[in-house]
Design an enzyme around this catalytic site. Structure first.
Site, PDB file in Angstrom:
ATOM      1  CE  LYS A 243      -2.698   5.514  -4.771  1.00 45.40           C
ATOM      2  NZ  LYS A 243      -3.571   5.046  -5.593  1.00 45.40           N
ATOM      3  NE  ARG A 318      -6.533  -5.427  -4.507  1.00 39.48           N
ATOM      4  CZ  ARG A 318      -6.911  -5.591  -5.809  1.00 39.48           C
ATOM      5  NH1 ARG A 318      -6.998  -6.479  -6.573  1.00 39.48           N
ATOM      6  NH2 ARG A 318      -7.243  -4.147  -6.329  1.00 39.48           N
TER       7      ARG A 318
HETATM    8  N1  BES Z   1      -6.068   3.646  -2.396  1.00 38.44           N
HETATM    9  C1  BES Z   1      -6.381   3.312  -3.586  1.00 38.44           C
HETATM   10  C2  BES Z   1      -7.749   3.426  -4.260  1.00 38.44           C
HETATM   11  C3  BES Z   1      -8.291   4.662  -4.435  1.00 38.44           C
HETATM   12  C4  BES Z   1      -8.470   5.404  -5.736  1.00 38.44           C
HETATM   13  C5  BES Z   1      -8.744   5.386  -3.278  1.00 38.44           C
HETATM   14  C6  BES Z   1      -9.184   6.528  -5.637  1.00 38.44           C
HETATM   15  C7  BES Z   1      -9.501   6.479  -3.259  1.00 38.44           C
HETATM   16  C8  BES Z   1      -9.610   7.102  -4.504  1.00 38.44           C
HETATM   17  C9  BES Z   1      -5.744   1.824  -3.807  1.00 38.44           C
HETATM   18  O1  BES Z   1      -4.973   1.398  -2.962  1.00 38.44           O
HETATM   19  C10 BES Z   1      -5.325   1.675  -5.167  1.00 38.44           C
HETATM   20  O2  BES Z   1      -4.589   2.136  -5.482  1.00 38.44           O
HETATM   21  N2  BES Z   1      -5.844   0.863  -5.921  1.00 38.44           N
HETATM   22  C11 BES Z   1      -5.565   0.477  -7.305  1.00 38.44           C
HETATM   23  C12 BES Z   1      -5.736  -1.007  -7.535  1.00 38.44           C
HETATM   24  C13 BES Z   1      -5.071  -1.446  -8.699  1.00 38.44           C
HETATM   25  C14 BES Z   1      -3.563  -1.179  -8.772  1.00 38.44           C
HETATM   26  C15 BES Z   1      -5.529  -2.831  -8.792  1.00 38.44           C
HETATM   27  C16 BES Z   1      -6.523   1.323  -8.272  1.00 38.44           C
HETATM   28  O3  BES Z   1      -7.794   1.292  -7.954  1.00 38.44           O
HETATM   29  O4  BES Z   1      -6.167   1.757  -9.179  1.00 38.44           O
HETATM   30 ZN    ZN Z   2      -3.099   1.722  -3.582  1.00 36.77          ZN
END
Ligand code: BES
Ligand code: ZN
Ligand code: ZN
Length: 462
Positions: A243, A318
């Protein structure tokens, strides 16, 4: 602590809940009565006067309990740090809500300040002057305690709260009656072949944990347990699909918000002695790009044998939840609910004022949860959960892939999870409200503990 008291003492401050008339309290000077009359005639919702250092608050009685909670927050903002006691004169649900808002606003996370003692609010007692059921006050204190716990966990950085540490914090719940905690360590997780949890943990130095909390009272209403599953990603760097820092990775110590919610919920239920058999499952790890980290393209065999093609290591929630949800099948539950800070898509869809809810449980069960959301003002917005969405997580080389299409990311994530659960299922995506960058009244800043009060209300009405 919220408690019941017989008489007001001048050492404290006082908040009057005012209806059409004003009921004074012994020891209050008559000038307060005059001010109260003016307040009743005015359009103001709240008002206060100061007698020396002492605050006298007036709050218009309101059937909308959220207004009372927010008034509780406003009271906290006016009080000095040194204030030790606040009395509440007023009856019924509105007085309890005012006390609740004040108690929740009194939360601080000061552990890492050198001068924490100087910063600490001294408010010890919120004393209700009218008569209440002892049970209502006890439950309000217990639930608030669980929310505080949950907020603490979310606010703790990874430098303290690793997966084994989170398990240890939950283990401490065992002092509550009828509650047991079992922590599975890496060796056991390997034996069980929890492939999703192990894959996410590959890039880490700290070991994963899988914590099982069971609350089983003597005569539960439900024959089959309700299983709660919480995402315990103690830190989400995104892994190899790293990220960016600003506005993204920088708040990812909060990615165990689902775990804090579900552990907090079962803790509250046990302290409140609810007559429900509950089991909480908390898979936990950090998600890092170190060592032998899993990579996009990998195919992982999950706990139930399903194979998953990894297309983004940042869709790790997930992966670990799938193993826990599959594990729930062995417990033969009547209902499975999970909570997870799962997708940015949930935040994009509805922001931070609510959580997304979706699932295949009976609509009346989902409706009951949504109603609890309104009761405690932890609102839920239901997403469609049509089977078409499941097409998007089918893989060309494995049973599933961990990435959906361009749209509806919170729903495709939910459909991915649904694949692993055999029982009626509800999924809560709390990514928006779990962690706030700026103060939103009594929810505070940082970890909010969202979901604890919601589930407590849902269980009380179950
Ligand atoms: N922990 C994040 C989701 C998240 C985003 C929580 C903002 C709180 C605030 C999760 O693990 C994630 O990174 N999800 C990705 C999924 C994608 C790669 C399919 C997302 O939402 O971008
Ligand atoms: Zn994530
Ligand atoms: Zn995550």
């Amino acid at each position: 602590m919220i408690k019941q008291g017989k008489s007001y003492s001048k050492d404290g401050h006082i908040a009057f809940i005012v209806g059409n008339e004003f009921k004074t309290v012994e020891g209050i000077p008559t000038i307060v009565e005059e001010q109260a009359k003016k307040f009743i005639a005015s359009d103001e919702k709240t008002d206060y006067i100061k007698l020396g250092e002492q605050f006298i608050f007036f709050v218009k009685e309101n059937d909308d309990l959220e207004k009372m909670r927010v008034a509780g927050y406003e009271t906290r903002t006016k009080l000095s740090k040194e204030a030790k006691e606040l009395f509440i004169s007023g009856k019924g649900a509105s007085a309890l809500a005012l006390a609740e808002g004040l108690a929740l606003s009194n939360y601080q996370f000061l552990k890492y300040f050198k001068d924490a003692d100087k910063k600490r609010y001294q408010l010890e007692n919120i004393t209700l002057l009218d008569a209440f059921e002892a049970k209502d006050i006890i439950r309000l204190n217990n639930t608030t305690k669980a929310v505080y716990w949950s907020r603490d966990m979310v606010n703790e950085p990874l430098s303290y709260l690793t997966a084994p540490q989170l398990a240890k914090e939950i283990k401490a719940f065992e002092s509550v009656e009828n509650l047991t905690v079992k922590v599975l360590d890496k060796k056991k997780i390997e034996e069980l072949k929890m492939g999703g949890l192990l894959a996410v943990n590959l890039g880490s130095i700290d070991e994963p944990t899988f914590t099982i909390v069971e609350y089983k009272p003597k005569n539960p209403k439900n024959k089959k347990p309700i299983v709660l599953v919480g995402k315990g990603v103690v830190y989400d760097t995104g892994g190899m699909s790293l990220k960016p820092t600003a506005g993204s990775m920088d708040s990812m110590k909060s990615d165990m918000g689902g775990a804090a919610c579900m552990a907090g919920a079962i803790y509250a239920a046990a302290m409140n002695e609810l007559d429900l058999h509950l089991i909480a499952l908390i898979p936990a790890t950090d998600n890092r790009p170190g060592g032998n980290a899993y990579v996009p393209g990998d195919v992982i065999t999950m706990y139930d044998g399903t194979t998953v093609e990894v297309l983004n290591t940042d869709a790790e929630g997930r992966m670990i939840l799938a193993d826990a949800l599959a594990y729930s099948n062995e417990l033969d539950p009547e209902l499975v609910i999970d909570a997870a800070t799962l997708t940015g898509a949930a935040v994009a869809a509805i922001g931070q004022k609510a959580s997304c809810v979706m699932g295949n449980a009976k609509q009346e069960t989902i409706d009951a949860l949504v109603k609890s959301g309104y009761n405690v003002h932890e609102r839920l917005a239901q997403m469609p959960f049509w089977d078409d969405y499941a097409e998007e997580v089918k893989s060309a080389i494995a049973d599933l892939k961990n990435l959906g299409g361009k749209y509806a990311g919170s729903i495709t994530a939910g459909k991915f999870l649904e694949h692993f659960v055999k029982s009626p299922y509800i999924h809560l995506d709390i990514a928006g409200p779990a962690y706030l960058d700026s103060v939103d009244n009594y929810k505070g800043k940082g970890g909010t503990g969202v979901g604890v009060r919601l589930l407590n209300n849902f269980f009380e009405n179950y």
